[in-house]
Write a protein that holds these residues in place. Structure first.
Motif, PDB file in Angstrom:
ATOM      1  N   UNK A   1       0.826  -1.206   0.000  1.00 47.63           N
ATOM      2  CA  UNK A   1       0.000   0.000   0.000  1.00 47.63           C
ATOM      3  C   UNK A   1       0.860   1.255   0.000  1.00 47.63           C
ATOM      4  N   UNK A   2       1.988   1.174   0.721  1.00 45.41           N
ATOM      5  CA  UNK A   2       2.873   2.334   0.830  1.00 45.41           C
ATOM      6  C   UNK A   2       3.355   2.773  -0.551  1.00 45.41           C
ATOM      7  N   UNK A   3       3.709   1.762  -1.368  1.00 41.92           N
ATOM      8  CA  UNK A   3       4.187   2.062  -2.714  1.00 41.92           C
ATOM      9  C   UNK A   3       3.143   2.866  -3.487  1.00 41.92           C
ATOM     10  N   UNK A   4       1.865   2.401  -3.448  1.00 40.56           N
ATOM     11  CA  UNK A   4       0.785   3.115  -4.153  1.00 40.56           C
ATOM     12  C   UNK A   4       0.729   4.563  -3.722  1.00 40.56           C
ATOM     13  N   UNK A   5       0.697   4.764  -2.380  1.00 40.77           N
ATOM     14  CA  UNK A   5       0.552   6.120  -1.854  1.00 40.77           C
ATOM     15  C   UNK A   5       1.664   7.023  -2.361  1.00 40.77           C
ATOM     16  N   UNK A   6       2.895   6.542  -2.167  1.00 40.46           N
ATOM     17  CA  UNK A   6       4.039   7.400  -2.506  1.00 40.46           C
ATOM     18  C   UNK A   6       4.100   7.620  -4.017  1.00 40.46           C
ATOM     19  N   UNK A   7       3.950   6.540  -4.776  1.00 44.80           N
ATOM     20  CA  UNK A   7       4.105   6.622  -6.226  1.00 44.80           C
ATOM     21  C   UNK A   7       3.062   7.562  -6.845  1.00 44.80           C
ATOM     22  N   UNK A   8       1.777   7.414  -6.447  1.00 45.01           N
ATOM     23  CA  UNK A   8       0.737   8.266  -7.024  1.00 45.01           C
ATOM     24  C   UNK A   8       0.966   9.728  -6.674  1.00 45.01           C
ATOM     25  N   UNK A   9       1.384   9.969  -5.420  1.00 41.20           N
ATOM     26  CA  UNK A   9       1.625  11.359  -5.032  1.00 41.20           C
ATOM     27  C   UNK A   9       2.805  11.948  -5.784  1.00 41.20           C
ATOM     28  N   UNK A  10       3.814  11.130  -6.022  1.00 36.78           N
ATOM     29  CA  UNK A  10       4.965  11.628  -6.785  1.00 36.78           C
ATOM     30  C   UNK A  10       4.515  11.999  -8.195  1.00 36.78           C
ATOM     31  N   UNK A  11       3.671  11.144  -8.803  1.00 37.53           N
ATOM     32  CA  UNK A  11       3.231  11.440 -10.173  1.00 37.53           C
ATOM     33  C   UNK A  11       2.393  12.708 -10.236  1.00 37.53           C
ATOM     34  N   UNK A  12       1.420  12.854  -9.327  1.00 38.71           N
ATOM     35  CA  UNK A  12       0.582  14.056  -9.394  1.00 38.71           C
ATOM     36  C   UNK A  12       1.406  15.299  -9.079  1.00 38.71           C
ATOM     37  N   UNK A  13       2.351  15.156  -8.153  1.00 36.30           N
ATOM     38  CA  UNK A  13       3.221  16.292  -7.819  1.00 36.30           C
ATOM     39  C   UNK A  13       4.056  16.678  -9.037  1.00 36.30           C
ATOM     40  N   UNK A  14       4.582  15.656  -9.735  1.00 36.70           N
ATOM     41  CA  UNK A  14       5.385  15.931 -10.928  1.00 36.70           C
ATOM     42  C   UNK A  14       4.541  16.616 -11.993  1.00 36.70           C
ATOM     43  N   UNK A  15       3.288  16.158 -12.139  1.00 37.64           N
ATOM     44  CA  UNK A  15       2.408  16.783 -13.132  1.00 37.64           C
ATOM     45  C   UNK A  15       2.156  18.244 -12.782  1.00 37.64           C
ATOM     46  N   UNK A  16       1.969  18.513 -11.492  1.00 35.47           N
ATOM     47  CA  UNK A  16       1.755  19.894 -11.063  1.00 35.47           C
ATOM     48  C   UNK A  16       3.000  20.737 -11.355  1.00 35.47           C
ATOM     49  N   UNK A  17       4.167  20.170 -11.058  1.00 36.88           N
ATOM     50  CA  UNK A  17       5.407  20.869 -11.367  1.00 36.88           C
ATOM     51  C   UNK A  17       5.547  21.157 -12.848  1.00 36.88           C
ATOM     52  N   UNK A  18       5.216  20.144 -13.657  1.00 36.21           N
ATOM     53  CA  UNK A  18       5.318  20.315 -15.108  1.00 36.21           C
ATOM     54  C   UNK A  18       4.373  21.398 -15.606  1.00 36.21           C
ATOM     55  N   UNK A  19       3.157  21.466 -15.018  1.00 34.55           N
ATOM     56  CA  UNK A  19       2.228  22.474 -15.522  1.00 34.55           C
ATOM     57  C   UNK A  19       2.702  23.870 -15.150  1.00 34.55           C
ATOM     58  N   UNK A  20       3.341  23.994 -13.968  1.00 41.12           N
ATOM     59  CA  UNK A  20       3.928  25.300 -13.640  1.00 41.12           C
ATOM     60  C   UNK A  20       5.063  25.629 -14.602  1.00 41.12           C
ATOM     61  N   UNK A  21       5.848  24.596 -14.941  1.00 42.70           N
ATOM     62  CA  UNK A  21       6.959  24.788 -15.869  1.00 42.70           C
ATOM     63  C   UNK A  21       6.450  25.200 -17.247  1.00 42.70           C
ATOM     64  N   UNK A  22       5.287  24.633 -17.653  1.00 47.73           N
ATOM     65  CA  UNK A  22       4.719  24.987 -18.957  1.00 47.73           C
ATOM     66  C   UNK A  22       4.410  26.478 -19.024  1.00 47.73           C
ATOM     67  N   UNK A  23       4.014  27.032 -17.866  1.00 51.42           N
ATOM     68  CA  UNK A  23       3.741  28.470 -17.821  1.00 51.42           C
ATOM     69  C   UNK A  23       5.017  29.268 -18.079  1.00 51.42           C
ATOM     70  N   UNK A  24       6.123  28.794 -17.473  1.00 51.57           N
ATOM     71  CA  UNK A  24       7.411  29.483 -17.692  1.00 51.57           C
ATOM     72  C   UNK A  24       7.810  29.410 -19.163  1.00 51.57           C
ATOM     73  N   UNK A  25       7.605  28.228 -19.780  1.00 46.86           N
ATOM     74  CA  UNK A  25       7.969  28.085 -21.197  1.00 46.86           C
ATOM     75  C   UNK A  25       7.178  29.067 -22.044  1.00 46.86           C
ATOM     76  N   UNK A  26       5.866  29.149 -21.773  1.00 42.11           N
ATOM     77  CA  UNK A  26       5.030  30.070 -22.550  1.00 42.11           C
ATOM     78  C   UNK A  26       5.489  31.501 -22.375  1.00 42.11           C
ATOM     79  N   UNK A  27       5.955  31.802 -21.150  1.00 38.27           N
ATOM     80  CA  UNK A  27       6.382  33.165 -20.860  1.00 38.27           C
ATOM     81  C   UNK A  27       7.637  33.507 -21.671  1.00 38.27           C
ATOM     82  N   UNK A  28       8.509  32.483 -21.829  1.00 39.49           N
ATOM     83  CA  UNK A  28       9.798  32.760 -22.472  1.00 39.49           C
ATOM     84  C   UNK A  28       9.661  32.905 -23.985  1.00 39.49           C
ATOM     85  N   UNK A  29       8.601  32.385 -24.569  1.00 36.16           N
ATOM     86  CA  UNK A  29       8.438  32.583 -26.014  1.00 36.16           C
ATOM     87  C   UNK A  29       7.037  33.104 -26.306  1.00 36.16           C
ATOM     88  N   UNK A  30       6.911  33.846 -27.386  1.00 40.55           N
ATOM     89  CA  UNK A  30       5.647  34.545 -27.598  1.00 40.55           C
ATOM     90  C   UNK A  30       4.583  33.655 -28.230  1.00 40.55           C
TER      91      UNK A  30
END
Lengths: 112, 498
Positions: free
Chosen positions: B26-55
């Motif tokens: 069960x521990x694996x599920x908890x940690x793994x899913x949270x890591x994935x959603x956290x990474x997705x959140x990080x990536x979406x913030x990063x996508x904002x930076x990319x958009x900012x850097x190019x028009x």
């Protein structure tokens, strides 16, 4: 033109079954009929009269062929339909276990 | 490496791995899913930076095929904005589920379905191909049907069946609409469709297709009169899923797709916008009136979702830059406070064991975190000044008056007052008043549930700052520009980077 019309009739038959039937299984069959009507429609508008199938052959120069893209779309849509139908039949079986009936007028614990 | 394909791929891959390996621990599920959603959140913030850097917007060609032949993934201001909302709320929800889902068996199946749903939603948001959009929409929908029935009790199965039938009919309408669109435009790439439609003009078949799309996506977004499934389906699911469905699901699959199609592909025309405004106003009033009479905690929140979706549709229907800004801002706010409220309802159900608000009372002393976060969320949703809901509603109402639709602004104000009324009823019955004897041993919920609720409450307070001009230009304005200059979308294949 008549084929398109019949396709629409098939869709209407499916919708009628979904809206008017009281048995869960008949409602599911209605959904499936609707799905088939839409799939048929997708294939129909890619079809051209007297044209050949879109299979690549190095010996022949293909001049006239039916549109292959809708056929690919229909394959995808059939697979999606399969998943949905499997799930809904599973849920219907579980409902039968809980309520002991397929009649939707007797399955109403949710109100308000 | 290109970030765009990661949005659907991380969710799909995660779902696969969780279903394969999650059975063991069960521990694996908890940690793994949270890591994935956290990474997705990080990536979406990063996508904002990319958009900012190019028009110009970012276009990714799947498999190297040049659009319109191949499928393209598109990242512009609107999709980046939606990605941030969806992945932020999803991260909070997985954090909350660590403790909440303990009482269910087979937690790994929950995580598998949740990640599939998330992959579907992310896919709908990033795709630039209309049939691909349909496929992702179905992935998300099928996962959500199964999640609504997750508890396999009588009510849950009934709600899931009803939801499944109505939603499949909606999907069929959408597919039929796509068929009409393809037969007219001979292409499936949305930017390319926009080019063809602007050259050839709209005919009756396209009018019929747009009606099919409105019916289909309004069913997915639960706009009155297509709302009948929502008050059954959302309360029946486990609380994290209710939060996900009400908070982000109906927006990613309903509101976002409506925006994309009718602003960017068909182009906004006045008849359509009037229809949206009418639907929005009806949703506001009907949702609020129906919510007033509810005694089930989650059912009240579900009707409130219909009411708040009305504001978003009303703002979009105005079509003025101010109205669109208000709608997008309200979309963000609603996803934050409504998921918070559903998580609160889950916390109360977790400790007290009932959802009937008449059986509760005085929980404020026993559950300080839950009650204070729910108070913040209630005040935000009913539009009390310092919180974010006030600003977005104010913008929508001002935009109504500004555009000359005083009648609609009246309905919006009435809806807001009714919202305040039913949330006062909720707070009074659940958290204030006298504590019944039998709840003397009630304790506050575990750590992760508290963390998720507190972080969403902070987002409610901080969210209000998003309209400040300095912050607005980073997040809200790019999304607003995509809709106000709707038909610029058709050039995306030429000007898109890579």
């Amino acid at each position: 033109m008549i084929t398109y019309f019949l396709c629409l009739v098939l869709f209407a038959v499916g919708l009628y079954a979904v809206l008017r039937k009281r048995n869960l299984i008949k409602i599911i069959i209605g959904i499936v009929i609707c799905e088939y009507a839409v799939n048929l429609f997708l294939v129909l508008f890619g079809y051209r009269m007297n044209n050949r199938s879109p299979i690549y052959d190095p010996d022949q120069v293909i001049t006239k062929m039916v549109d292959p893209l809708p056929q690919a779309l229909v394959l995808t849509s059939i697979v999606i339909g399969l998943a949905t139908t499997a799930l809904v039949v599973g849920i219907a079986i579980r409902i039968y276990e809980k309520y002991g009936t397929f009649d939707i007028t007797k399955i109403r614990k949710l109100r308000g | 490496m290109h970030i765009l394909p990661l949005f659907p791929a991380l969710g799909l891959g995660g779902a696969f791995l969780v279903s394969l390996l999650g059975r063991r621990s069960k521990k694996f599920c908890d940690i793994f899913t949270n890591v994935i959603t956290c990474a997705l959140f990080g990536l979406s913030l990063y996508s904002l930076c990319i958009l900012k850097s190019q028009t110009s917007p970012l276009v990714y060609k799947v498999g190297g095929w040049i659009p319109p032949i191949g499928i393209s993934l598109v990242l512009d201001g609107l999709s980046s904005f939606m990605l941030i909302i969806v992945n932020f709320v999803a991260f909070m929800i997985t954090l909350y589920s660590v403790n909440y889902m303990e009482k269910f068996t087979a937690k790994f199946k929950f995580y598998t379905l949740f990640l599939l749903m998330l992959a579907g939603m992310n896919g709908v948001i990033v795709t630039g191909d209309i049939f691909n959009l349909f496929v992702f929409l179905e992935i998300a929908s099928v996962a959500s049907y199964a999640l609504v029935a997750y508890g396999v009790e009588a009510e849950e199965l009934e709600a899931s069946f009803k939801y499944l039938i109505m939603s499949s009919v909606a999907s069929l309408f959408i597919l039929l609409g796509i068929a009409f669109l393809y037969s007219y435009a001979s292409t499936l790439n949305m930017a390319d469709i926009a080019v063809v439609l602007s050259e050839k003009g709209l005919n009756n078949a396209m009018l019929f297709a747009s009606i099919l799309f409105i019916v289909g996506f309004s069913l997915k977004a639960a706009i009155v009169p297509f709302h009948a499934w929502l008050p059954d389906a959302h309360p029946s699911a486990p609380a994290p899923i209710s939060a996900c469905l009400s908070g982000i699901f109906i927006k990613a699959l309903g509101v976002y797709t409506l925006c994309r199609l009718f602003y960017n592909v068909f182009g906004a025309n006045p008849a359509l916008l009037n229809l949206f405004m009418g639907l929005g106003a009806v949703s506001i009033v009907v949702g609020a009136l129906l919510a007033l009479g509810q005694v089930d905690f989650k059912r009240l929140l579900a009707y409130s979702s219909i009411n708040q979706i009305g504001y978003i549709i009303l703002g979009l229907g105005l079509g003025t830059p101010l109205g669109i800004l208000g709608a997008l801002f309200h979309l963000f706010n609603h996803s934050v406070f409504k998921s918070l409220l559903f998580l609160n309802s889950g916390a109360v159900e977790y400790t007290v064991g009932t959802r009937n608000i008449r059986d509760m009372g005085g929980l404020r002393e026993k559950m300080p975190v839950t009650s204070s976060t729910s108070l913040i969320a209630s005040m935000s949703i009913s539009g009390i000044p310092p919180f974010n809901g006030f600003f977005s509603k104010l913008i929508i109402i001002l935009a109504c008056i500004h555009a000359g639709h005083v009648v609609y602004s009246f309905w919006a104000i009435l809806g807001s007052i009714l919202t305040l009324a039913y949330f006062m009823k909720l707070q009074k019955n659940v958290f204030f008043g006298n504590l019944p004897e039998r709840y003397n041993n009630v304790r506050e919920v575990p750590f992760f549930m508290k963390t998720a609720m507190v972080m969403l409450a902070i987002a409610c307070i901080v969210g209000g700052f998003m309209v400040l001009p300095k912050v607005k230009k980073y997040i809200l304005s790019p999304a607003q520009n995509v809709l106000t200059h709707g038909l610029d979308y058709k050039n995306i294949n030429e000007i898109g980077v890579k």
